[in-house]
Motif scaffolding. Structure first.
Motif, PDB file in Angstrom:
ATOM      1  N   ALA A  80     -13.080  -9.167  -9.862  1.00  0.00           N
ATOM      2  CA  ALA A  80     -12.586 -10.037  -8.797  1.00  0.00           C
ATOM      3  C   ALA A  80     -11.095 -10.308  -8.968  1.00  0.00           C
ATOM      4  CB  ALA A  80     -13.370 -11.345  -8.792  1.00  0.00           C
ATOM      5  N   GLY A  81     -10.660 -10.520 -10.196  1.00  0.00           N
ATOM      6  CA  GLY A  81      -9.238 -10.761 -10.451  1.00  0.00           C
ATOM      7  C   GLY A  81      -8.385  -9.547 -10.141  1.00  0.00           C
ATOM      8  N   THR A  82      -8.874  -8.367 -10.495  1.00  0.00           N
ATOM      9  CA  THR A  82      -8.140  -7.143 -10.185  1.00  0.00           C
ATOM     10  C   THR A  82      -8.054  -6.935  -8.683  1.00  0.00           C
ATOM     11  OG1 THR A  82      -8.873  -6.171 -12.276  1.00  0.00           O
ATOM     12  CG2 THR A  82      -8.040  -4.654 -10.605  1.00  0.00           C
ATOM     13  N   ALA A  83      -9.143  -7.201  -7.977  1.00  0.00           N
ATOM     14  CA  ALA A  83      -9.120  -7.088  -6.512  1.00  0.00           C
ATOM     15  C   ALA A  83      -8.146  -8.092  -5.907  1.00  0.00           C
ATOM     16  CB  ALA A  83     -10.517  -7.289  -5.948  1.00  0.00           C
ATOM     17  N   GLY A  84      -8.131  -9.313  -6.420  1.00  0.00           N
ATOM     18  CA  GLY A  84      -7.197 -10.319  -5.920  1.00  0.00           C
ATOM     19  C   GLY A  84      -5.754  -9.945  -6.187  1.00  0.00           C
ATOM     20  N   ALA A  85      -5.462  -9.422  -7.379  1.00  0.00           N
ATOM     21  CA  ALA A  85      -4.100  -9.001  -7.705  1.00  0.00           C
ATOM     22  C   ALA A  85      -3.700  -7.772  -6.890  1.00  0.00           C
ATOM     23  CB  ALA A  85      -3.991  -8.700  -9.199  1.00  0.00           C
ATOM     24  N   PHE A  86      -4.654  -6.884  -6.618  1.00  0.00           N
ATOM     25  CA  PHE A  86      -4.393  -5.720  -5.782  1.00  0.00           C
ATOM     26  C   PHE A  86      -4.020  -6.149  -4.364  1.00  0.00           C
ATOM     27  CE2 PHE A  86      -5.697  -2.258  -2.990  1.00  0.00           C
ATOM     28  CZ  PHE A  86      -5.107  -1.166  -3.595  1.00  0.00           C
ATOM     29  N   VAL A  87      -4.750  -7.113  -3.837  1.00  0.00           N
ATOM     30  CA  VAL A  87      -4.455  -7.634  -2.491  1.00  0.00           C
ATOM     31  C   VAL A  87      -3.077  -8.310  -2.476  1.00  0.00           C
ATOM     32  CG1 VAL A  87      -5.161  -9.349  -0.783  1.00  0.00           C
ATOM     33  CG2 VAL A  87      -6.843  -7.812  -1.764  1.00  0.00           C
ATOM     34  N   LEU A  88      -2.762  -9.071  -3.516  1.00  0.00           N
ATOM     35  CA  LEU A  88      -1.431  -9.690  -3.597  1.00  0.00           C
ATOM     36  C   LEU A  88      -0.327  -8.638  -3.617  1.00  0.00           C
ATOM     37  CD1 LEU A  88      -1.753 -12.584  -6.187  1.00  0.00           C
ATOM     38  CD2 LEU A  88      -1.234 -12.768  -3.767  1.00  0.00           C
ATOM     39  N   LEU A  89      -0.508  -7.594  -4.402  1.00  0.00           N
ATOM     40  CA  LEU A  89       0.488  -6.531  -4.481  1.00  0.00           C
ATOM     41  C   LEU A  89       0.599  -5.790  -3.150  1.00  0.00           C
ATOM     42  CD1 LEU A  89       2.480  -5.076  -6.320  1.00  0.00           C
ATOM     43  CD2 LEU A  89       0.615  -3.611  -7.067  1.00  0.00           C
ATOM     44  N   LEU A  90      -0.527  -5.581  -2.476  1.00  0.00           N
ATOM     45  CA  LEU A  90      -0.509  -4.923  -1.177  1.00  0.00           C
ATOM     46  C   LEU A  90       0.255  -5.761  -0.150  1.00  0.00           C
ATOM     47  CD1 LEU A  90      -1.623  -2.578   0.610  1.00  0.00           C
ATOM     48  CD2 LEU A  90      -3.496  -4.127   1.151  1.00  0.00           C
ATOM     49  N   PHE A  91      -0.032  -7.059  -0.106  1.00  0.00           N
ATOM     50  CA  PHE A  91       0.682  -7.936   0.826  1.00  0.00           C
ATOM     51  C   PHE A  91       2.167  -8.009   0.491  1.00  0.00           C
ATOM     52  CE2 PHE A  91      -3.396 -10.211   2.026  1.00  0.00           C
ATOM     53  CZ  PHE A  91      -3.417  -9.636   3.281  1.00  0.00           C
ATOM     54  N   TYR A  92       2.499  -8.017  -0.789  1.00  0.00           N
ATOM     55  CA  TYR A  92       3.901  -8.046  -1.176  1.00  0.00           C
ATOM     56  C   TYR A  92       4.618  -6.797  -0.670  1.00  0.00           C
ATOM     57  CZ  TYR A  92       8.176  -7.943  -3.835  1.00  0.00           C
ATOM     58  OH  TYR A  92       9.495  -7.851  -4.177  1.00  0.00           O
ATOM     59  N   ARG A  93       3.985  -5.646  -0.865  1.00  0.00           N
ATOM     60  CA  ARG A  93       4.608  -4.401  -0.418  1.00  0.00           C
ATOM     61  C   ARG A  93       4.726  -4.343   1.100  1.00  0.00           C
ATOM     62  NH1 ARG A  93       2.496   0.656  -3.933  1.00  0.00           N
ATOM     63  NH2 ARG A  93       3.408   0.052  -5.915  1.00  0.00           N
ATOM     64  N   LEU A  94       3.700  -4.836   1.798  1.00  0.00           N
ATOM     65  CA  LEU A  94       3.766  -4.835   3.258  1.00  0.00           C
ATOM     66  C   LEU A  94       4.870  -5.756   3.761  1.00  0.00           C
ATOM     67  CD1 LEU A  94       0.015  -4.825   4.301  1.00  0.00           C
ATOM     68  CD2 LEU A  94       1.674  -2.997   4.606  1.00  0.00           C
ATOM     69  N   LEU A  95       4.975  -6.939   3.180  1.00  0.00           N
ATOM     70  CA  LEU A  95       5.973  -7.899   3.635  1.00  0.00           C
ATOM     71  C   LEU A  95       7.381  -7.530   3.175  1.00  0.00           C
ATOM     72  CD1 LEU A  95       4.012 -11.217   3.145  1.00  0.00           C
ATOM     73  CD2 LEU A  95       4.491 -10.020   5.274  1.00  0.00           C
ATOM     74  N   ALA A  96       7.507  -6.830   2.057  1.00  0.00           N
ATOM     75  CA  ALA A  96       8.817  -6.441   1.557  1.00  0.00           C
ATOM     76  C   ALA A  96       9.335  -5.187   2.258  1.00  0.00           C
ATOM     77  CB  ALA A  96       8.767  -6.201   0.051  1.00  0.00           C
ATOM     78  N   GLY A  97       8.472  -4.522   3.022  1.00  0.00           N
ATOM     79  CA  GLY A  97       8.901  -3.349   3.771  1.00  0.00           C
ATOM     80  C   GLY A  97       8.914  -2.074   2.976  1.00  0.00           C
ATOM     81  N   SER A  98       8.144  -1.979   1.894  1.00  0.00           N
ATOM     82  CA  SER A  98       8.150  -0.740   1.144  1.00  0.00           C
ATOM     83  C   SER A  98       7.103   0.244   1.649  1.00  0.00           C
ATOM     84  CB  SER A  98       7.972  -0.993  -0.349  1.00  0.00           C
ATOM     85  OG  SER A  98       6.845  -1.764  -0.590  1.00  0.00           O
ATOM     86  N   PHE A  99       6.194  -0.164   2.540  1.00  0.00           N
ATOM     87  CA  PHE A  99       5.263   0.778   3.160  1.00  0.00           C
ATOM     88  C   PHE A  99       5.784   1.247   4.519  1.00  0.00           C
ATOM     89  CE2 PHE A  99       1.453  -0.714   0.650  1.00  0.00           C
ATOM     90  CZ  PHE A  99       1.371   0.456  -0.053  1.00  0.00           C
ATOM     91  N   PHE A 100       6.280   0.320   5.317  1.00  0.00           N
ATOM     92  CA  PHE A 100       6.737   0.657   6.655  1.00  0.00           C
ATOM     93  C   PHE A 100       8.175   0.214   6.833  1.00  0.00           C
ATOM     94  CE2 PHE A 100       2.165   0.070   7.074  1.00  0.00           C
ATOM     95  CZ  PHE A 100       1.817   1.296   7.607  1.00  0.00           C
ATOM     96  N   LEU A 101       8.892   0.932   7.646  1.00  0.00           N
ATOM     97  CA  LEU A 101      10.270   0.627   7.946  1.00  0.00           C
ATOM     98  C   LEU A 101      10.353   0.280   9.423  1.00  0.00           C
ATOM     99  CD1 LEU A 101      13.048   0.714   6.574  1.00  0.00           C
ATOM    100  CD2 LEU A 101      13.288   3.022   7.418  1.00  0.00           C
ATOM    101  N   GLU A 102      11.061  -0.767   9.764  1.00  0.00           N
ATOM    102  CA  GLU A 102      11.131  -1.192  11.149  1.00  0.00           C
ATOM    103  C   GLU A 102      11.856  -0.154  11.995  1.00  0.00           C
ATOM    104  OE1 GLU A 102      12.730  -4.981  13.686  1.00  0.00           O
ATOM    105  OE2 GLU A 102      12.336  -5.195  11.563  1.00  0.00           O
ATOM    106  N   ALA A 103      11.335   0.072  13.187  1.00  0.00           N
ATOM    107  CA  ALA A 103      11.898   1.077  14.077  1.00  0.00           C
ATOM    108  C   ALA A 103      13.208   0.593  14.686  1.00  0.00           C
ATOM    109  CB  ALA A 103      10.899   1.401  15.179  1.00  0.00           C
ATOM    110  N   GLU A 104      14.078   1.531  14.983  1.00  0.00           N
ATOM    111  CA  GLU A 104      15.341   1.228  15.632  1.00  0.00           C
ATOM    112  C   GLU A 104      15.470   2.097  16.877  1.00  0.00           C
ATOM    113  OE1 GLU A 104      18.467   1.846  12.895  1.00  0.00           O
ATOM    114  OE2 GLU A 104      17.701   0.414  11.449  1.00  0.00           O
ATOM    115  N   ASN A 105      16.077   1.566  17.920  1.00  0.00           N
ATOM    116  CA  ASN A 105      16.346   2.303  19.152  1.00  0.00           C
ATOM    117  C   ASN A 105      15.091   2.882  19.783  1.00  0.00           C
ATOM    118  OD1 ASN A 105      19.060   1.769  18.711  1.00  0.00           O
ATOM    119  ND2 ASN A 105      19.366   3.697  17.615  1.00  0.00           N
ATOM    120  N   GLY A 106      13.997   2.144  19.753  1.00  0.00           N
ATOM    121  CA  GLY A 106      12.771   2.587  20.410  1.00  0.00           C
ATOM    122  C   GLY A 106      11.993   3.649  19.669  1.00  0.00           C
TER     123      GLY A 106
END
Length: 126
Positions: A80-106
């Motif tokens: 359970a702790g590993t799953a919780g830490a995995f979810v935290l790391l996933l959310f951190y990466r999503l919010l920090a922009g290391s998975f997706f990059l914001e689109a520019e010019n459409g």
């Protein structure tokens, strides 16, 4: 002189803190090993992510299993702790922009692996 009861409480508290630090480090390392790619943070970030992951994972498990007793220092607590830490790391990466990059010019969203090619093409256009 200090009473023996007080010393027993201090000793027990110190033991609990050291167990959480050691267990949090193991959980944080396991979550970082499961998540592919470069991971942010160093040793202290891994420790804090593991401890927070234990709290979140065990809390969620206790919330959904009403009568269960989950100790963080057990096989079920480790999972359970590993799953919780995995979810935290996933959310951190999503919010920090290391998975997706914001689109520019459409343009459409681009994945992290295409980031370098896109960055190079933007630099050439300038």
């Amino acid at each position: 002189m200090v009473s023996p009861e007080f010393m027993a409480v201090v000793e027990q508290s110190t033991h609990e803190v050291l167990v959480w630090v050691g267990f949090g480090t193991l959980v944080g390392l396991a979550a970082k090993a499961l998540m592919p790619g470069r991971d942010p943070g160093g040793a202290v970030a891994t420790l804090m992510m593991g401890i927070a992951g234990c709290i979140i994972g065990c809390g969620v498990l206790l919330f959904f299993n009403d009568g269960a007793r989950v100790s963080p220092v057990s096989l079920l607590g480790f999972g359970a702790g590993t799953a919780g830490a995995f979810v935290l790391l996933l959310f951190y990466r999503l919010l920090a922009g290391s998975f997706f990059l914001e689109a520019e010019n459409g343009e459409t969203w681009s994945h992290r692996l295409r980031r370098r090619r896109r960055r190079d093409s933007i630099a050439r256009d300038l």
